[in-house]
Design a protein around this motif. Structure first.
Motif, PDB file in Angstrom:
ATOM      1  N   MET A 134      -5.292  11.124  -7.176  1.00 20.86           N
ATOM      2  CA  MET A 134      -5.883  11.959  -6.130  1.00 20.86           C
ATOM      3  C   MET A 134      -5.913  13.424  -6.576  1.00 20.86           C
ATOM      4  O   MET A 134      -6.662  14.229  -6.021  1.00 20.86           O
ATOM      5  N   TRP A 148     -10.863   4.073   0.589  1.00 20.23           N
ATOM      6  CA  TRP A 148      -9.459   3.657   0.532  1.00 20.23           C
ATOM      7  C   TRP A 148      -9.292   2.249   1.100  1.00 20.23           C
ATOM      8  O   TRP A 148      -8.448   1.479   0.654  1.00 20.23           O
ATOM      9  N   PHE A 193     -10.192  10.678  -1.702  1.00 19.15           N
ATOM     10  CA  PHE A 193     -10.193   9.484  -2.531  1.00 19.15           C
ATOM     11  C   PHE A 193      -9.830   9.878  -3.959  1.00 19.15           C
ATOM     12  O   PHE A 193      -9.750  11.058  -4.292  1.00 19.15           O
ATOM     13  N   GLU A 230       0.873  -1.170   0.000  1.00 13.92           N
ATOM     14  CA  GLU A 230       0.000   0.000   0.000  1.00 13.92           C
ATOM     15  C   GLU A 230       0.913   1.224   0.000  1.00 13.92           C
ATOM     16  O   GLU A 230       2.122   1.106   0.219  1.00 13.92           O
ATOM     17  N   TYR A 255     -10.053  -0.048  -1.488  1.00 10.95           N
ATOM     18  CA  TYR A 255      -9.000  -0.016  -2.503  1.00 10.95           C
ATOM     19  C   TYR A 255      -7.784  -0.835  -2.075  1.00 10.95           C
ATOM     20  O   TYR A 255      -7.262  -1.649  -2.831  1.00 10.95           O
ATOM     21  N   TRP A 256      -7.322  -0.641  -0.837  1.00  8.13           N
ATOM     22  CA  TRP A 256      -6.093  -1.320  -0.403  1.00  8.13           C
ATOM     23  C   TRP A 256      -6.368  -2.690   0.215  1.00  8.13           C
ATOM     24  O   TRP A 256      -5.505  -3.555   0.184  1.00  8.13           O
ATOM     25  N   MET A 289       0.155   9.435   2.482  1.00  8.79           N
ATOM     26  CA  MET A 289      -1.177   9.836   2.006  1.00  8.79           C
ATOM     27  C   MET A 289      -1.561  11.169   2.652  1.00  8.79           C
ATOM     28  O   MET A 289      -2.165  12.038   2.019  1.00  8.79           O
TER      29      MET A 289
END
Lengths: 265, 340, 392
Positions: free
Chosen positions: A79, C112, A191, A36, C115-116, A42
């Motif tokens: 993003m 998310w 997101f 990830e 997604y992950w 992030m």
């Protein structure tokens, strides 16, 4: 006034709960481990994109790693960023913080015209938290660390930030350009923007540089450029707990707990 | 391989500790490192020294001696009155180049982490960050650092053979806080630093220190989760009786029942109390990381299947709204008896 | 009243028309929806569905918080005289909110997580089958197995809901059904993304899931959660995605097994049982019959109905993405359901949805309803199995 340009350093890491150590070779078992984007990165992306929302300009993603990072970096691009720069070369492998920050600094220099370099506070794998400071040193730039908020004064080329520490806070300021480390969970990463998703995963620009393109000194990169060595690696043993259940009514439980607390405090 | 600013051949057989300070007090983490440093130095017959950077910080030299340092290297300059990364890095750099100690330890605090990170690059040396343990190898004077990665799932041993200083940062609370002793006097060495106002590009504009609550230091932690349903008053009362601190999981923080500084876990504070009392907490992975190091864990939850029970020494299947008031009453009762 | 001039946004109106296939134009503002909405029963201020739709018609903004209160229970749509698909309107409004980045805190993290982690619960993908470690569940093989048992993310990871999965496994084995699972390869159905209104991400998830099912040769699927079942039977086809398999809710399949004589229950004590119609099984899909038939097939079951049952059933509060948002104590629909079940004379409140189970059990605990047991239909049926099943 030229456009605001931020670079965000992004690392792709194995998911922490998936990591296993090979007892024989004392190294991480990397096969079939899901990855990830390092969660604090992030938050760094979100902070940089927040500045793009407010002040305009562009956001570039910078990462040091193998080609398998690409789909993850494209998710970050989706993003709302503008460009990916991937520093990829077998010679970069095995780098500790000194070699990593050197390599990243060459990337930042080559990208050029950078006002802010954002990093997540630390990475979930190595968790040294030293990349932002090391990077600032190689670039000879001021740094603001552990920020939860940031504002810019573009006229005067200043960045203001808020750091939370010791139960209180500081408002800090640095001249631009500067390096910013972003506090983990400082914000809520947006997101993927579906308006640009297809572009990000299709034509979205990704530039790959190896050590020659960067003009890197071989003595400073990868394993060769790393003063520290890992001499042992093991899965941490989770501490053995008693798991003793205490039954009874609240009074009985309270009595027993009070006893335990007295004996152990 | 790049060479560090000085080599093992040039080194002074000394362990240096960065003496971080605030409001005329040495930070606890620096004292902890002095304690550990003293132990390691004694094992090898080496010197223990402290690096003190600031302006008008002579009183702190006395404090440092009470932790049995052989030397305090003091860098004094009016521009070092407040912490600035540029000023302090330059000061530390010049002091280290002059003294060339083998080992340099710093607390893994917000400012010292930055200082360590910049310094390690400036010195072209290695840095072992957030170490959970340290030891010196007597045969060759090498520092072996134990660090954890992957949220604590993996432990690694790291060392550097050819680079100096051997730098390491350690979180507060990892090593025990030593008691100061009277009557120990060492040597104080003053180092000059070349520093101009134009060298400093960062500034602290405003500063508000909190009430000094530091969850990571709490000996007793009373942590509340969803099951507390916002009723933290009773946790504060319990913590007060036990002379502990109150922590929380993410949900009550997100709901505004309690401040974020009190969030315990992977994205919050990692604590190592003697006792952790987990109230109405399910025990998700990212919380447990925050209390794993507790000597004793007590968990109270209505769900007999709650994962927290796998990580607890004493497990109570019950409602915190019944158990805690009963416990508070019991503790008050026994305290009255003591005071009677 | 201030002289505020509101800007009507034609573009937003056009978009809403397109996203709802014209449904948003059909509302003539009667207000029945607002009167029907359960939020009016737990708060002073009802959720004005009418206002939300009116503002959507005018293309002007709305209070963001209100939009996320909707649990997609469709009680409003059930009574709407024009049959407006209000859920679709809500989802369209939520999609616009995503595009404007005006969503409630915590919701981007859910996407998310999908997604992950391939699940909305921030749980490790490698732990998806941990609940079944001791069950020796076979990997699905289309040549051999009658059906695919589709667990779903909630039953895979939530401790309480895992017990439903275990009970269903026992029932299937007891009936001699040959079934398999996809294991860690099981894709998320994506319903959480749909409910939260991210229609584009939902479409991506749907396509990914369908590809996995196709690769594994899935022809018949049994779902534990009505939300997953709804996704496969209604939401995927609405995207014009071809669904090549038959999807049943497990209550329908149990009914089939009972009718075929493959599942028999032994006599036990008599108890009064009432059934909570999950919104996504009942009102949104029209399946009220199968779960009741299964209950009636269990000897000793005295089935009583709550006053609001069937198409009038009260939502548990968990749909519409609410499982990922905090509902303050005192505003939870499920708190109202407990006394309703007790009033009907029930000792057991049975449901057939993991969200209902979690919400209702939580409310029963809060109400300290010692005499009312909340249980899933699979668990209830399991208690009455004829004999212990042989393991495969």
């Amino acid at each position: 006034m030229p456009e605001l340009h931020s670079v965000v350093c992004v690392k792709v890491v194995p998911k922490p709960e998936e990591v296993r150590v090979d007892e024989q070779t004392h190294s991480l078992v990397r096969a079939q481990v899901r990855s990830e984007i390092n969660p604090p990165d992030m938050n760094a992306m979100e902070m940089a994109l927040g500045l793009k929302d407010r002040y305009g300009g562009t956001v570039s993603i910078l990462s040091m790693g193998p080609p398998l990072f690409e789909p993850y970096l494209r998710a970050a691009l989706a993003m709302g960023a503008d460009h990916i720069y991937l520093l990829s070369d077998p010679a970069f492998a095995g780098a500790d913080t000194l070699a990593t920050t050197y390599t990243l600094s060459l990337g930042v220099r080559k990208i050029g015209a950078v006002d802010l370099v954002f990093c997540g506070e630390e990475s979930s794998d190595g968790a040294t938290g030293q990349v932002p400071a090391g990077l600032a040193e190689w670039l000879d730039l001021p740094q603001l660390s552990l920020l939860t908020h940031i504002d810019l004064n573009l006229q005067e080329r200043l960045a203001h930030g808020r750091r939370e520490l010791k139960g209180g806070y500081e408002i800090v300021r640095a001249t631009l350009p500067c390096v910013v480390s972003v506090k983990t969970a400082a914000n809520e990463p947006r997101f993927i923007d579906y308006a640009i998703k297809d572009w990000a995963f299709g034509e979205g620009r990704i530039t790959v540089w190896g050590h020659e393109a960067l003009g890197a000194e071989l003595a400073l990169i990868g394993l060769a450029g790393s003063p520290t060595r890992v001499t042992g690696l093991a899965e941490a043993q989770t501490r053995h707990r008693r798991r003793e259940f205490i039954d009874g009514d609240p009074q009985h439980i309270a009595h027993r707990l009070a006893q335990l607390l007295r004996d152990n405090n | 391989m790049v060479a560090s600013a000085y080599t093992p051949q040039d080194e002074d057989k000394a362990i240096w500790v960065y003496l971080e300070h605030d409001a005329d007090q040495l930070e606890d983490v620096s004292k902890e490192l002095l304690g550990k440093g003293r132990q390691m130095a004694d094992e090898l017959g080496w010197k223990l020294a402290g690096l003190l950077i600031g302006h008008q910080v002579e009183p702190l030299v006395e404090q440092a001696f009470s932790y049995r340092v052989d030397q305090v290297w003091m860098v004094e300059h009016v521009l070092l009155k407040d912490f600035s990364i540029e000023g302090f890095t330059q000061a530390a750099y010049q002091a280290l180049l002059q003294a060339k100690p083998s080992v340099f330890l710093l607390g893994a605090t917000p400012n010292a982490r930055d200082l360590a990170g910049r310094l390690a690059v400036r010195l072209r040396t290695g840095l072992n960050a957030d170490c959970t343990d340290l030891r010196m190898v007597a045969e060759n004077g090498v520092l072996v650092s134990e660090v954890s990665g992957f949220g604590g799932g993996v432990l690694a041993l790291i060392q550097m053979a050819e680079h100096r200083p051997q730098m390491a940062t350690v979180r507060p609370g990892v090593f025990p806080l030593p008691e100061p002793v009277a009557g120990f006097v060492g040597e104080c060495i003053t180092v000059g630093v070349n520093l101009q106002p134009g060298d400093i590009h960062t500034q602290i504009l405003e500063r508000q220190v909190g009430e000094g609550m530091d969850l990571s230091r709490a000996e007793v932690l009373v942590a509340g989760g969803r099951g507390v349903e916002g009723d933290f008053a009773m946790l504060f009362e319990l913590a007060r009786l036990l002379k502990g601190e109150v922590g929380a999981t993410r949900p009550p923080v997100d709901e505004g029942h309690i401040e974020r500084e009190r969030q315990v876990g992977q994205t919050g504070v990692v604590c190592s109390p003697k006792i952790a009392i987990c109230c109405g907490i399910s025990g998700a992975f990212h919380f447990v990381v925050g209390i794993e190091k507790a000597d004793m864990v007590i968990a109270i939850n209505t769900d007999p299947q709650a994962p927290i029970f796998d990580y607890a020494d004493y497990c109570i299947v019950g409602d915190v709204h019944q158990v805690l008031p009963a416990l508070i009453a019991e503790l008050r009762r026994s305290m009255e008896v003591v005071h009677a | 009243m201030s002289d505020q001039i509101l800007e009507l946004d034609e573009a937003t109106w056009e978009r809403m028309l397109q996203l709802t296939h014209g449904a948003v134009a059909e509302c003539f503002q009667c207000g029945v929806c607002t009167a029907a909405c359960p939020w009016g029963e737990v708060r002073q201020e009802p959720l004005s569905v009418r206002t939300l739709i009116r503002r959507a018609q005018l293309g002007i903004g709305h209070d963001n918080h209100t939009l996320w209160l909707c649990t997609s229970c469709a009680q409003c749509a059930a009574y709407c005289p024009r049959g407006v698909d209000i859920n679709q309107v809500m989802r369209a409004l939520r999609l616009l909110a995503w595009e404007r980045r005006q969503v409630e805190k915590g919701l981007p993290a859910v996407l998310w997580s999908l997604y992950w982690n391939d699940n909305p619960w921030q749980q490790p993908p490698s732990q998806r089958m941990a609940w079944a470690n001791d069950l020796n569940l076979p990997k699905f093989d289309p040549q051999v197995h009658e059906v695919l048992l589709y667990i779903g993310c909630t039953s895979s990871y939530d401790r309480r809901a895992q017990q439903v999965a275990r009970a269903l496994v026992r029932l299937l084995r007891g009936a001699g059904v040959s079934f398999g699972v996809l294991g860690e390869a099981e894709p998320c159905c994506g319903e959480s993304a749909l409910s939260l209104g991210h229609l584009y991400y939902f479409r991506d998830l749907a396509r990914e899931a369908l590809q996995v099912f196709a690769e594994h040769g899935v022809h018949k699927l049994i779902a534990i959660s009505p939300h997953c079942w709804y996704a496969f039977t209604q939401a995927y086809p609405a995207l014009d995605e071809k669904v090549a398999f038959e999807a049943m809710h497990y209550t329908q399949y149990l009914h089939e097994l009972v009718q075929a004589g493959r599942l028999a229950f032994r006599a036990g004590g008599t108890r009064s049982v009432t059934f909570q119609d999950p919104c996504y099984l009942g009102r949104l899909s029209g399946e009220y019959h199968a779960p009741r038939q299964v209950l009636k097939a269990i000897p000793g079951t005295n089935l009583v109905e709550m006053e609001a049952h069937g198409v009038d059933a009260l939502c548990c509060g968990g749909g519409g993405g609410r499982m990922w948002l905090e509902t303050p104590a005192g505003e939870r629909f499920s708190d109202l359901r407990i006394p309703q079940a007790q009033h009907a004379g029930a000792e057991v409140l049975v449901t057939a949805c993991p969200f209902c189970l979690i919400c209702l059990e939580d409310s029963a605990k809060t109400a300290r309803a010692a005499t009312l047991k909340v249980i899933d239909l699979a668990e209830y049926a399991c208690l009455a199995l004829e004999e212990a099943p042989s393991s495969e």
